[in-house]
Each structure stands twice: as structure tokens, then as C-alpha cells.
Design a protein around this motif. Structure first.
Motif, PDB file in Angstrom:
ATOM      1  N   SER A 156       0.823  -1.491   0.012  1.00 32.46           N
ATOM      2  CA  SER A 156      -0.171   0.228  -0.078  1.00 32.46           C
ATOM      3  C   SER A 156       0.708   1.097   0.013  1.00 32.46           C
ATOM      4  O   SER A 156       0.462   2.294  -0.189  1.00 32.46           O
ATOM      5  N   ALA A 157       2.065   1.197   0.516  1.00 28.71           N
ATOM      6  CA  ALA A 157       2.900   2.267   0.474  1.00 28.71           C
ATOM      7  C   ALA A 157       3.540   2.585  -0.869  1.00 28.71           C
ATOM      8  O   ALA A 157       4.001   3.663  -1.137  1.00 28.71           O
ATOM      9  N   GLN A 158       3.664   1.730  -1.855  1.00 26.73           N
ATOM     10  CA  GLN A 158       4.029   1.700  -3.131  1.00 26.73           C
ATOM     11  C   GLN A 158       3.104   2.490  -4.056  1.00 26.73           C
ATOM     12  O   GLN A 158       1.788   2.022  -4.062  1.00 26.73           O
ATOM     13  N   PRO A 159       3.419   3.544  -4.574  1.00 31.57           N
ATOM     14  CA  PRO A 159       2.124   4.238  -5.434  1.00 31.57           C
ATOM     15  C   PRO A 159       2.064   3.418  -6.719  1.00 31.57           C
ATOM     16  O   PRO A 159       3.204   2.798  -7.294  1.00 31.57           O
ATOM     17  N   ARG A 172       1.885   7.766 -10.055  1.00 36.48           N
ATOM     18  CA  ARG A 172       3.114   8.207 -10.022  1.00 36.48           C
ATOM     19  C   ARG A 172       2.960   9.111 -11.343  1.00 36.48           C
ATOM     20  O   ARG A 172       3.510  10.272 -11.302  1.00 36.48           O
ATOM     21  N   TRP A 173       2.301   8.841 -12.406  1.00 37.38           N
ATOM     22  CA  TRP A 173       2.153   9.750 -13.424  1.00 37.38           C
ATOM     23  C   TRP A 173       1.416  10.992 -13.185  1.00 37.38           C
ATOM     24  O   TRP A 173       1.654  12.090 -13.680  1.00 37.38           O
ATOM     25  N   ILE A 193       3.945  13.196 -11.441  1.00 39.15           N
ATOM     26  CA  ILE A 193       4.685  13.840 -12.272  1.00 39.15           C
ATOM     27  C   ILE A 193       4.206  14.940 -13.058  1.00 39.15           C
ATOM     28  O   ILE A 193       4.807  15.962 -13.242  1.00 39.15           O
ATOM     29  N   LEU A 194       2.880  14.535 -13.552  1.00 38.68           N
ATOM     30  CA  LEU A 194       2.601  15.813 -14.427  1.00 38.68           C
ATOM     31  C   LEU A 194       1.997  17.052 -13.658  1.00 38.68           C
ATOM     32  O   LEU A 194       2.024  17.969 -13.937  1.00 38.68           O
ATOM     33  N   LEU A 195       1.419  16.695 -12.315  1.00 36.47           N
ATOM     34  CA  LEU A 195       1.223  17.973 -11.335  1.00 36.47           C
ATOM     35  C   LEU A 195       2.263  18.708 -11.047  1.00 36.47           C
ATOM     36  O   LEU A 195       2.450  19.963 -10.751  1.00 36.47           O
ATOM     37  N   ALA A 196       3.575  17.932 -10.869  1.00 38.03           N
ATOM     38  CA  ALA A 196       4.791  18.710 -10.234  1.00 38.03           C
ATOM     39  C   ALA A 196       5.352  19.243 -11.562  1.00 38.03           C
ATOM     40  O   ALA A 196       6.255  20.108 -11.492  1.00 38.03           O
ATOM     41  N   ALA A 204       3.060  19.422  -4.822  1.00 37.26           N
ATOM     42  CA  ALA A 204       2.842  18.092  -5.741  1.00 37.26           C
ATOM     43  C   ALA A 204       3.620  16.871  -5.387  1.00 37.26           C
ATOM     44  O   ALA A 204       3.058  15.720  -5.256  1.00 37.26           O
ATOM     45  N   CYS A 205       4.899  17.193  -5.050  1.00 37.92           N
ATOM     46  CA  CYS A 205       5.693  15.989  -4.613  1.00 37.92           C
ATOM     47  C   CYS A 205       5.775  15.628  -3.283  1.00 37.92           C
ATOM     48  O   CYS A 205       5.745  14.474  -3.064  1.00 37.92           O
ATOM     49  N   LEU A 206       5.352  16.371  -2.098  1.00 43.59           N
ATOM     50  CA  LEU A 206       5.432  15.990  -0.929  1.00 43.59           C
ATOM     51  C   LEU A 206       4.085  15.477  -0.285  1.00 43.59           C
ATOM     52  O   LEU A 206       3.814  14.948   0.811  1.00 43.59           O
ATOM     53  N   ASP A 207       2.964  16.237  -0.755  1.00 40.77           N
ATOM     54  CA  ASP A 207       1.639  15.847  -0.091  1.00 40.77           C
ATOM     55  C   ASP A 207       1.129  14.368  -0.492  1.00 40.77           C
ATOM     56  O   ASP A 207       1.425  13.791  -1.737  1.00 40.77           O
TER      57      ASP A 207
END
Length: 108
Positions: A7-10, A15-16, A19-22, A69-72
Motif C-alpha cells: 500500500s506504500a508503493q504508488p 506516479r504519472w 509527475i504531471l502535477l509537479a 505536488a511532490c510531498l503531499d
């Protein structure tokens, strides 16, 4: 060493989305903020503060959107914040563009 739980693995979709939001998402929202900020910032004594402040703040705005986007952990919240900023400032720019020239310029 303990392996992370599944469950910890996105997954690939999350992930995409992150990446697109960041990446391009943060840049697009930053550009919309830069275009909309002169419409609500005061002009200042020289009359150019509403133009200079957004340009100086551009790296800070981009960094805040990128790191959010990366940390939330909640991607929905990231998308809602970015979307709200884009809609509000994009709406400000669109209404200004559709309003036409100011009255002082029309009388010349």
C-alpha cells in the motif's frame, strides 16, 4: 531490511499524476498566476510593482507548487489547489481580455 508494504508503493497511475502535477502542471499554474497577479496587486509608488513582484516571485510560486505536488500524500488535494489557482487567475485574465480597452484608451 524490511520491505515497504504494497500500500506504500504508488501505482503507475498515481506516479504519472504526481509527475504531471509537479512538472508541466506547476509551470502552467505558475504562468497563470503571473498573468493574473497584476490584476489584483496594487501598482505601488512607481506604478510598476504589480508587474515586478510577480516576476520576482515566479521561482517561489513554482517551487511551492512543485514541492506541494511532490510531498503531499493526497493527490486530490494537490489537484484541487492547482486547479483552483488556475481557474481563478485564468478567469481574471479572461475577463480582462474580454472587457476590451479601458475607457481612457477608447476616447483617444
Amino acid at each position: 531490511m524490511a520491505e515497504p508494504t504494497p500500500s506504500a508503493q504508488p501505482n503507475a497511475r498515481q506516479r504519472w499524476a504526481r509527475i504531471l502535477l509537479a512538472g508541466p502542471g506547476a509551470i502552467i499554474v505558475t504562468l497563470a498566476l503571473l498573468a493574473g497577479m497584476p490584476l489584483w496587486l496594487p501598482g505601488g509608488a512607481a506604478g510598476i510593482d504589480n508587474l515586478a513582484i510577480p516576476l520576482v516571485m515566479a521561482p517561489l510560486i513554482w517551487a511551492l507548487l512543485f514541492f506541494h505536488a511532490c510531498l503531499d500524500r493526497n493527490l486530490t488535494r494537490v489537484a484541487l489547489v492547482a486547479g483552483a489557482l488556475l481557474l481563478v487567475h485564468g478567469g481574471l485574465v479572461a475577463t480582462r481580455m474580454m472587457a476590451g480597452p479601458p475607457a481612457a484608451e477608447r476616447n483617444l
